[in-house]
Design an enzyme around this catalytic site. Structure first.
Site, mmCIF file in Angstrom:
data_model
loop_
_atom_site.group_PDB
_atom_site.id
_atom_site.type_symbol
_atom_site.label_atom_id
_atom_site.label_comp_id
_atom_site.label_asym_id
_atom_site.label_seq_id
_atom_site.Cartn_x
_atom_site.Cartn_y
_atom_site.Cartn_z
ATOM 1 N N HIS A 1 7.186 -3.224 6.581
ATOM 2 C CA HIS A 1 7.457 -1.872 6.078
ATOM 3 C C HIS A 1 6.305 -0.903 6.335
ATOM 4 O O HIS A 1 6.452 0.299 6.151
ATOM 5 C CB HIS A 1 7.837 -1.914 4.589
ATOM 6 C CG HIS A 1 6.688 -2.081 3.644
ATOM 7 N ND1 HIS A 1 6.311 -3.291 3.141
ATOM 8 C CD2 HIS A 1 5.847 -1.181 3.098
ATOM 9 C CE1 HIS A 1 5.292 -3.137 2.318
ATOM 10 N NE2 HIS A 1 4.979 -1.867 2.280
ATOM 11 N N ASP B 1 9.268 -9.387 5.521
ATOM 12 C CA ASP B 1 8.363 -8.231 5.509
ATOM 13 C C ASP B 1 7.038 -8.545 6.196
ATOM 14 O O ASP B 1 5.971 -8.094 5.758
ATOM 15 C CB ASP B 1 8.119 -7.740 4.075
ATOM 16 C CG ASP B 1 7.599 -6.307 4.054
ATOM 17 O OD1 ASP B 1 7.776 -5.602 5.066
ATOM 18 O OD2 ASP B 1 7.011 -5.897 3.046
ATOM 19 N N SER C 1 -0.756 -2.607 1.291
ATOM 20 C CA SER C 1 0.300 -3.360 1.985
ATOM 21 C C SER C 1 -0.204 -3.965 3.291
ATOM 22 O O SER C 1 -0.793 -3.283 4.117
ATOM 23 C CB SER C 1 1.479 -2.437 2.311
ATOM 24 O OG SER C 1 2.486 -2.566 1.363
#
Length: 520
Positions: A162, A192, A265
């Protein structure tokens, strides 16, 4: 000496300054009290009267030599070793991605399921602080930030899907401050995970992925780029493992309490040996900031995915072609199982490997290649972690008997969804359902009975029945009309059953529901 209290010009008045000064005095006072208590408790009186508390801490002899005092164990040595392998990732996207991320970054957005709003991914466009948008030639450009880490000296690095999905340009900045352009080698939305390649170097410092999962309670260090503050290190422990946050059938997250935020992230969590135990990907947050609950993709999952991404740019997963669901205690009781374990086959696909091997609806898969299957999620992860074409041995409980079935895995295809139309029909008061033959309702199919209404206060409503669901079986028998359903319920009640097990189709998926019969 000048009295500053009488001279307003010498010390400018500011409420916050006064509070800070008061706080400092209060802390100092507390420190004095604690120090005094410490001396009073630890000291002793050597007078002839015997041992006792000192009358005053002022009489205590203070030893200022701290050379022999044990220092708390820190993380500096580990950080010094692993921090150079961590990178900051900056992505640039054009109009469509920018518009979508503008909506996704709106903290006032209350769309979606209530629990879903508390799970935040942090990095990429939705993690971009306000003011990071540029407009060139009337077209919006979105710039997002995330984290990552090198896994080899030739520039391969791991981050989140993402973070880089849909990016027009990816740049990374190393811990040494150098910036490079990166190419996306491959991404996997289901886990992911993304693999990128940095050009322009052949001796990058890199991190090693741990071979297994950490224990609950083990220390972890999270390193990343929160809010653009690259090279940030936070510490915590592994709070839990095997977490399912509704991201997909392969959820198997580590939960950590090391503070992580937007921009973290794709960054790594290290163990005390300097190995990467997880890739940080999401947080649970009512506010959007860290509240001490973060989720990381376990290193074994990352290792499996990036090996395929590096080899072919995509991830292939094994597939047996069944719709499965957990075995609840009610379902276990209905099937005569001692434990609520395994994966219940709701429906095998006609052309799938399982159907060809003889697996049927109502079978319970209990192990794969000798490894026990605890629940449906574990079966999905186990099969998904194998490659198409692999031969596997399944242990299956079929009509109360254990059977061993050998089959060859297929390739996981895309899923589809559909809805059925509804009409009114006959009533089944014991369950709180109104049903009609499926072949009499447009779009409901030829088999089973379709649910046309549900009493909101009924047992069926509590079990999730809704209009348009199609009941295919009741108590192991196929049903074609409301009379078949009533007969099956009467038989189950006469046999003193507490629940009746139904196989239900919702759209293109089937599942089993154990509905309590009650009295009457």
């Amino acid at each position: 000496m000048t009295d500053h209290r009488s001279d307003p010009s010498s010390v400018p008045f500011h409420p916050r300054a006064r509070r800070s000064l008061f706080s400092a005095r209060r802390i100092a006072l507390m420190a004095s009290v604690v120090a005094g208590l410490g001396v009073a408790v630890c000291g002793f009186d050597s007078s002839p009267g015997g041992f006792g508390l000192l009358a005053s801490p002022a009489h205590a002899q203070v030893n200022n030599d701290v050379s022999n005092v044990a220092q708390p164990i820190g993380f500096a040595d580990i950080v010094q070793r692993v921090k150079p392998s961590v990178i900051s990732v900056k992505v640039t996207m054009k109009d469509k991605a920018a518009d979508a991320s503008d909506r996704g970054n709106d903290e006032s957005d209350q769309s979606g399921p209530p629990m879903e709003r508390f799970f935040r991914r942090f990095g990429g466009p939705e993690g971009t602080p306000p003011g990071m948008r540029n407009h060139r030639g009337g077209h919006g450009v979105m710039m997002g930030q995330g984290s990552g880490f090198f896994i080899s000296p030739d520039g391969y690095a791991v981050t989140n899907n993402h973070v880089v999905a849909g990016a027009d340009k990816v740049e990374v900045t190393t811990d040494a401050g150098k910036t490079y352009t990166a190419k996306v080698i491959g991404t996997d939305a289901r886990t992911d995970v993304a693999l990128i390649k940095v050009e322009g170097g052949a001796d990058f410092p890199f991190a090693k992925l741990a071979a297994g999962k950490p224990r609950i309670g083990d220390w972890v260090l999270a390193v990343g780029n929160p809010f653009g503050l690259g090279g940030t290190v936070t510490a915590g422990i592994v709070s839990a493992s095997g977490r399912d946050i509704g991201n997909g059938p392969y959820d198997d997250f580590l939960q950590i309490d090391a503070p992580v935020n937007k921009g973290n992230s794709g960054g790594p969590s290290f163990n005390m040996q300097g190995e990467v135990v997880g890739v940080n990907t999401a947080i649970y947050s009512p506010s959007g900031g860290s509240v001490g609950i973060a989720f990381s993709i376990p290193a074994p999952t990352v290792k499996n995915v990036i090996a395929q991404l590096k080899d072919k740019g995509t991830v292939s997963r094994g597939w047996i072609g069944v719709q499965i669901q957990p075995v609840t205690q009610d379902i276990a009781d209905s099937l005569g199982l001692k434990k609520a374990e395994g994966a219940l086959v709701a429906e095998p696909q006609a052309s799938g490997p399982a159907a060809k091997a003889g697996i049927e609806s109502g079978d319970v898969i209990t192990s794969v290649n000798g490894e026990t299957v605890k629940d449906a999620r574990e079966l999905a992860r186990t099969i998904g972690g194998l490659a198409p074409g692999d031969a596997v041995k399944l242990n299956v409980l079929h009509q109360g008997k254990d059977e061993a079935i050998n089959l060859t895995l297929g390739q996981l295809p895309a899923t589809q969804e559909a809805n059925a139309d509804t009409e009114h029909g006959s009533d089944v008061p014991r369950l709180g359902l109104t049903i009609a033959p499926a072949d009499s309702v447009a779009g409901a199919g030829k088999n089973g009975v379709v649910v046309t209404s549900v009493d909101p206060n009924s047992a069926a409503a509590e079990r999730g029945f809704k209009e348009g669901d199609v009941i295919l079986e009741v108590a192991g028998k196929s049903v074609a009309n409301p009379g078949d359903v009533r007969d099956a319920i009467k038989t189950a009640h006469a046999d003193n059953k507490n629940n009746v097990l139904m196989r239900v189709r919702s759209g293109d998926t089937s599942h089993y529901v154990a509905v309590p019969l009650g009295n009457g």
